[in-house]
Design an enzyme around this catalytic site. Sequence first.
Site, PDB file in Angstrom:
ATOM      1  N   HIS A   1     -53.552  67.398-103.742  1.00 39.89           N
ATOM      2  CA  HIS A   1     -53.664  68.655-103.004  1.00 39.89           C
ATOM      3  C   HIS A   1     -55.130  69.038-102.764  1.00 39.89           C
ATOM      4  O   HIS A   1     -55.454  69.633-101.723  1.00 39.89           O
ATOM      5  CB  HIS A   1     -52.919  69.769-103.736  1.00 39.89           C
ATOM      6  CG  HIS A   1     -51.447  69.760-103.456  1.00 39.89           C
ATOM      7  ND1 HIS A   1     -50.891  70.427-102.383  1.00 39.89           N
ATOM      8  CD2 HIS A   1     -50.417  69.141-104.077  1.00 39.89           C
ATOM      9  CE1 HIS A   1     -49.581  70.232-102.362  1.00 39.89           C
ATOM     10  NE2 HIS A   1     -49.268  69.452-103.385  1.00 39.89           N
TER      11      HIS A   1
ATOM     12  N   HIS B   1     -45.542  59.525 -98.031  1.00 36.80           N
ATOM     13  CA  HIS B   1     -45.094  59.568 -96.636  1.00 36.80           C
ATOM     14  C   HIS B   1     -46.156  60.299 -95.822  1.00 36.80           C
ATOM     15  O   HIS B   1     -46.756  61.273 -96.290  1.00 36.80           O
ATOM     16  CB  HIS B   1     -43.763  60.320 -96.529  1.00 36.80           C
ATOM     17  CG  HIS B   1     -43.516  60.914 -95.171  1.00 36.80           C
ATOM     18  ND1 HIS B   1     -43.765  62.247 -94.889  1.00 36.80           N
ATOM     19  CD2 HIS B   1     -43.063  60.360 -94.028  1.00 36.80           C
ATOM     20  CE1 HIS B   1     -43.461  62.495 -93.629  1.00 36.80           C
ATOM     21  NE2 HIS B   1     -43.045  61.370 -93.085  1.00 36.80           N
TER      22      HIS B   1
ATOM     23  N   HIS C   1     -29.100  71.064-101.135  1.00 32.25           N
ATOM     24  CA  HIS C   1     -27.898  70.842-101.926  1.00 32.25           C
ATOM     25  C   HIS C   1     -28.210  70.437-103.371  1.00 32.25           C
ATOM     26  O   HIS C   1     -27.321  70.431-104.220  1.00 32.25           O
ATOM     27  CB  HIS C   1     -26.993  69.789-101.254  1.00 32.25           C
ATOM     28  CG  HIS C   1     -27.627  68.444-101.091  1.00 32.25           C
ATOM     29  ND1 HIS C   1     -28.407  68.110-100.003  1.00 32.25           N
ATOM     30  CD2 HIS C   1     -27.583  67.340-101.864  1.00 32.25           C
ATOM     31  CE1 HIS C   1     -28.816  66.863-100.115  1.00 32.25           C
ATOM     32  NE2 HIS C   1     -28.326  66.366-101.242  1.00 32.25           N
TER      33      HIS C   1
ATOM     34  N   SER D   1     -46.055  56.664 -88.255  1.00 33.75           N
ATOM     35  CA  SER D   1     -45.198  57.100 -89.359  1.00 33.75           C
ATOM     36  C   SER D   1     -45.282  56.086 -90.495  1.00 33.75           C
ATOM     37  O   SER D   1     -45.194  54.876 -90.254  1.00 33.75           O
ATOM     38  CB  SER D   1     -43.748  57.237 -88.885  1.00 33.75           C
ATOM     39  OG  SER D   1     -42.908  57.656 -89.935  1.00 33.75           O
TER      40      SER D   1
ATOM     41  N   HIS E   1     -42.982  52.630-100.711  1.00 32.52           N
ATOM     42  CA  HIS E   1     -42.255  52.635-101.980  1.00 32.52           C
ATOM     43  C   HIS E   1     -42.930  51.634-102.919  1.00 32.52           C
ATOM     44  O   HIS E   1     -42.908  50.419-102.661  1.00 32.52           O
ATOM     45  CB  HIS E   1     -40.792  52.254-101.768  1.00 32.52           C
ATOM     46  CG  HIS E   1     -39.997  53.286-101.026  1.00 32.52           C
ATOM     47  ND1 HIS E   1     -39.566  54.448-101.614  1.00 32.52           N
ATOM     48  CD2 HIS E   1     -39.568  53.329 -99.735  1.00 32.52           C
ATOM     49  CE1 HIS E   1     -38.892  55.171-100.728  1.00 32.52           C
ATOM     50  NE2 HIS E   1     -38.883  54.522 -99.586  1.00 32.52           N
TER      51      HIS E   1
ATOM     52  N   ASN F   1     -46.899  61.255 -91.421  1.00 31.58           N
ATOM     53  CA  ASN F   1     -46.771  60.997 -89.989  1.00 31.58           C
ATOM     54  C   ASN F   1     -47.687  61.930 -89.227  1.00 31.58           C
ATOM     55  O   ASN F   1     -47.935  63.067 -89.633  1.00 31.58           O
ATOM     56  CB  ASN F   1     -45.311  61.084 -89.508  1.00 31.58           C
ATOM     57  CG  ASN F   1     -44.820  62.506 -89.385  1.00 31.58           C
ATOM     58  OD1 ASN F   1     -45.125  63.203 -88.424  1.00 31.58           O
ATOM     59  ND2 ASN F   1     -44.049  62.941 -90.369  1.00 31.58           N
TER      60      ASN F   1
ATOM     61  N   ARG G   1     -48.277  62.938 -85.056  1.00 29.07           N
ATOM     62  CA  ARG G   1     -47.559  62.737 -83.800  1.00 29.07           C
ATOM     63  C   ARG G   1     -47.984  63.748 -82.748  1.00 29.07           C
ATOM     64  O   ARG G   1     -48.510  64.823 -83.052  1.00 29.07           O
ATOM     65  CB  ARG G   1     -46.054  62.846 -84.043  1.00 29.07           C
ATOM     66  CG  ARG G   1     -45.609  64.195 -84.569  1.00 29.07           C
ATOM     67  CD  ARG G   1     -44.123  64.216 -84.907  1.00 29.07           C
ATOM     68  NE  ARG G   1     -43.678  65.543 -85.303  1.00 29.07           N
ATOM     69  CZ  ARG G   1     -43.768  66.043 -86.527  1.00 29.07           C
ATOM     70  NH1 ARG G   1     -44.289  65.305 -87.481  1.00 29.07           N
ATOM     71  NH2 ARG G   1     -43.351  67.271 -86.791  1.00 29.07           N
TER      72      ARG G   1
END
Length: 299
Positions: free
Chosen positions: A138, A103, A168, A89, A93, A105, A107
Amino acid sequence: MDKQQIANQYKSIQDIITRGLEALDGKSTFQEELWQREGGGGGRTRIIQQGAAIEKGGVNFSAVHGVLPEPVRKAFQVDKTNFFATGVSIVIHPNNPFVPIIHMNIRYFELDDRVKWFGGGIDLTPHYVQTEDAVYFHGQLKNICDRFSPAFYPEFKAHADRYFYIKHRQETRGIGGIFYDRLTPEKTQVSWETIFDFSAALGHAFVPIYSELVNRNRHREFTAANKRWQHLRRGRYAEFNLVYDAGTKFGLETNGRIESILMSLPPHAEWAYDFRPEPGSAEAQTLSLLKQDIDWLAL
């Protein structure tokens, strides 16, 4: 292919990525902490801080096993109690507001020979969305996916758009990428070995992809206003990870190591009450592009 072979490959990928990021940064090096999980397994947490390009980053490897906690059994809708999970992972920043957060990861999860799957993904969170960088990112991901199945990129890109959505706020965390979960031969129509090779290929592509994006932007001049916007966008990043991120929840519910789980949080972030960027500004333009289902390769 067995779980130890997968774990060894992931551990090797961690080594490759940390070496590559140290070379890219040119100043700081990773600090490593070895840890053991109560209940079974452990990992290697590697953190880099206060670098020339990287303000804070983590590249973590883990291989854990034991009894699957009740909340996770319910979430996975399985009855088996023992599990094995391994993966790498990464969250980086950067210092410069024009360099994006990244980011990734990869797994593997296993209950037994019949219940097992691969998961993972990679996504980009620019503080300022730059179309040429989005198209490059992309395009690289599509090239990797197409080596293994023409169905991978459109399916995984759409999954990322849905997953990395801050409900939200009614905005995406960034420009997405690819995200996949519970990949099996039955689901993908390719072999276990092909899925494993795809997972490893994504890991090996991390340093070349991010190096290109960093080197395009690392020397751009920025203002205090740009830096504040970076901190506000980091606040959104933290909101997603703490409220929605499945990996964070899994780590906490399986008694994972807290420092390793929360290494994804930025070193500095800001929340301003009802902040609204100036109409027509670069900040407003970025907000207009934080939407699902943008076909970046058509721009």
